[in-house]
Design an enzyme around this catalytic site. Structure first.
Site, PDB file in Angstrom:
ATOM      1  N   SER A 137       0.915  -1.190   0.073  1.00 43.39           N
ATOM      2  CA  SER A 137       0.086  -0.258  -0.017  1.00 43.39           C
ATOM      3  C   SER A 137       0.854   0.864  -0.265  1.00 43.39           C
ATOM      4  CB  SER A 137      -0.693  -0.222   1.184  1.00 43.39           C
ATOM      5  OG  SER A 137      -1.925   0.648   1.466  1.00 43.39           O
ATOM      6  N   ASP A 291      -9.351  -6.400  -3.920  1.00 45.56           N
ATOM      7  CA  ASP A 291      -8.803  -5.903  -3.713  1.00 45.56           C
ATOM      8  C   ASP A 291      -9.423  -4.293  -4.610  1.00 45.56           C
ATOM      9  OD1 ASP A 291      -7.687  -2.992  -3.212  1.00 45.56           O
ATOM     10  OD2 ASP A 291      -5.524  -3.879  -2.989  1.00 45.56           O
ATOM     11  N   HIS A 320      -7.989  -5.477   0.128  1.00 45.15           N
ATOM     12  CA  HIS A 320      -6.944  -4.052   0.050  1.00 45.15           C
ATOM     13  C   HIS A 320      -5.955  -5.011   1.502  1.00 45.15           C
ATOM     14  CE1 HIS A 320      -3.853  -1.486  -0.088  1.00 45.15           C
ATOM     15  NE2 HIS A 320      -4.220  -0.899   1.364  1.00 45.15           N
TER      16      HIS A 320
END
Ligand SMILES: CC(=O)SCCNC(=O)CCNC(=O)[C@H](O)C(C)(C)COP(=O)(O)OP(=O)(O)OC[C@H]1O[C@@H](n2cnc3c(N)ncnc32)[C@H](O)[C@@H]1OP(=O)(O)O
Ligand SMILES: N[C@@H](CCO)C(=O)O
Length: 344
Positions: A137, A291, A320
Site C-alpha cells: 500500500s 482489492d 486490500h
C-alpha cells in the site's frame, strides 16, 4: 530476540519537495537481528498508512522468531514515516524546543520526502546494500519510489497491493476522508485531540475501500430478520473509527493521506513506465484478487514495466487489507520468488 527502538535526528534542516523545509527532522525506527559482516542481510520494511516502526507487531506471522523473516537470520529495519505520529517528525512535533506544534500548518510531505528520510537513515546506519525492500500500500509506494531512485541499492524488491501512481479513485477516497476531518470544528482548534470525530468518520470511510462486500456479509450479517436499527455493520464502523482515533491523530492522518495522493513515479521522469524501467532489483509484485483500492490491474502494470518482475495474485476475502492478513500466502509466494531469483 531484542526489540530496539531508536531515534535518528538529522543534523541539517530537511528540504521538502514542495520547496519549503523542516528545520528539524527525526525518524523513529526499529531494528531486529544483527547486520552480518558482509552487510548482505538487510530486510527494509516500509509501512502503510497507520502503522509504525514495530513491524513485528503489525505484520505478525511474517516477521518474528520462527516466521519467514526471522531476526535470527536477518537484520530487519523499519522506520516510522515522515508525517506520522509514532515518533518521526509530524504535525504534532514542535518545530523547535518550546515552540507550538504546527498541527494543520505542517507542510505537504510527499512520498519522495518520506523516501529521502529513509535514505538519510540508511546512510546513518552505514547500510550500503539492501537484500530485500518490502512494503504494501503506502509502504509499497515508498518502496517503488526508492527502488526507482537508487536502483543499485536493492537486490530484491517485494511490493504488495500498491501502485505506480495514486489513482483518481484512491485520491477520491482520501478526499472524502479529509472532508470528514475538516468538517469537524475541533480540527481547527489545533490541539492533540482536534478532529477526533472527523478521524473516526474518515476511518469508517476508509474501511469501505480496505474490505469487501463479501467480508462485511460474512462478518456483519444480522442473525434476525426483525431489526430496524442498531445493525452490526453500523457498530463495526463506529468501533473501527474509535479504535483508530485512540491511537492516531487527525493531523497526521491528513498529512499521510496527502502524501499518498502525491505518489507518482512518473513525475518529472517521463511517465510511470519509464520510471519503472529503471528498477534493477529482482521484483515480486503481489496483488489481491478482491482489492478494490489498489486493484490487480495496477499490480499487473507494475510487473509489466519493471524489468524481469514476477507477478502473483492472492485470493483473499479481506480485500486490500489482505496484504496485512494473508501472511501464509505471502510467505508461500516469497519462497517461490527467492528460489527463482536464486536460480537466475
Ligand atoms: C499501537 C498499535 O496498535 S500499532 C498499529 C496497529 N495497526 C497497524 O499497524 C495498521 C495495520 N493493521 C490494520 O489495519 C488492522 O489491524 C488489520 C487490517 C490488520 C486487521 O484489522 P482488525 O480491525 O483487527 O480486524 P477486523 O476488521 O476483523 O475487526 C476486528 C475488531 O472489530 C471488532 N468488531 C467486529 N465486529 C464488530 C461489531 N459488529 N461491532 C463492534 N466491534 C466489532 C472485533 O471485536 C475486533 O476488535 P479488536 O480489534 O478490539 O479485537
Ligand atoms: N489498514 C491499513 C491501511 C491500508 O493500507 C492501515 O491502517 O495502515
Amino acid at each position: 530476540m531484542e526489540d530496539s527502538t531508536h531515534l535518528f535526528v538529522s543534523p541539517e534542516p530537511f528540504p521538502l519537495e514542495s520547496g519549503t523545509s523542516l528545520p528539524q527532522m527525526q525518524v523513529s525506527y526499529c531494528t531486529w537481528g544483527t547486520l552480518n559482516a558482509a552487510g548482505t542481510n538487510v530486510i527494509w520494511v516500509c509501512h502503510a498508512l497507520t502503522a509504525n516502526a514495530d513491524v513485528l507487531t503489525w505484520w505478525p506471522g511474517l516477521f518474528g522468531a520462527g516466521f519467514y523473516y526471522d531476526p535470527a537470520d536477518w537484520f530487519i529495519v523499519c522506520a516510522n514515516v515522515l508525517g506520522s505520529c509514532y515518533g518521526s517528525t509530524g504535525p504534532l512535533t514542535p518545530a523547535a524546543p518550546g515552540a507550538p506544534a504546527p498541527y494543520q500548518t505542517f507542510p505537504l510531505v510527499t512520498i519522495r520526502d518520506q523516501v529521502a528520510a529513509h535514505e538519510l537513515l540508511c546512510q546513518h546506519l552505514g547500510i550500503t546494500q539492501i537484500h530485500t525492500l518490502i512494503g504494501g500500500s503506502l509502504g509499497g509506494q515508498q518502496a517503488l519510489e526508492w527502488a526507482v531512485q537508487q536502483p543499485a541499492l536493492f537486490e530484491h524488491l517485494v511490493v504488495l497491493a500498491t501502485s505506480a501512481r495514486h489513482s483518481p479513485w484512491g485520491i477520491a477516497f482520501n478526499e472524502a476522508q479529509r472532508m470528514a476531518i475538516l468538517a469537524d470544528p475541533t480540527y481547527h482548534a489545533a490541539t492533540p485531540e482536534g478532529g477526533q470525530a472527523g478521524l473516526q468518520a474518515a476511518r469508517a470511510v476508509a474501511l469501505l475501500s480496505y474490505r469487501t462486500y463479501d467480508a462485511y456479509g460474512q462478518t456483519q450479517q444480522e442473525e434476525t430478520d426483525e431489526k430496524l436499527t442498531d445493525f452490526r455493520a453500523s457498530a463495526y464502523q463506529r468501533y473501527q473509527g474509535q479504535k483508530l482515533a485512540a491511537r492516531f491523530d487527525a493531523y497526521s492522518y491528513v498529512t499521510l493521506s496527502r502524501a499518498m495522493d502525491s505518489h507518482n513515479l512518473g513525475r518529472e521522469r517521463g511517465g510511470a513506465a519509464e520510471a519503472l524501467a529503471r528498477i534493477r532489483a529482482h521484483t515480486l509484485v503481489l496483488g489481491i484478487s478482491s482489492d478494490v483500492l489498489f486493484p490487480p490491474s495496477e499490480q499487473q502494470f507494475l510487473a509489466q514495466h519493471i524489468p524481469g518482475a514476477t507477478y502473483a495474485e492472492m485470493d483473499s476475502r479481506y480485500g486490500h487489507d489482505g496484504f496485512l492478513i494473508e501472511v501464509e500466502q505471502i510467505a508461500h509466494h516469497l519462497a517461490q520468488f527467492y528460489a527463482t531469483a536464486l536460480a537466475q
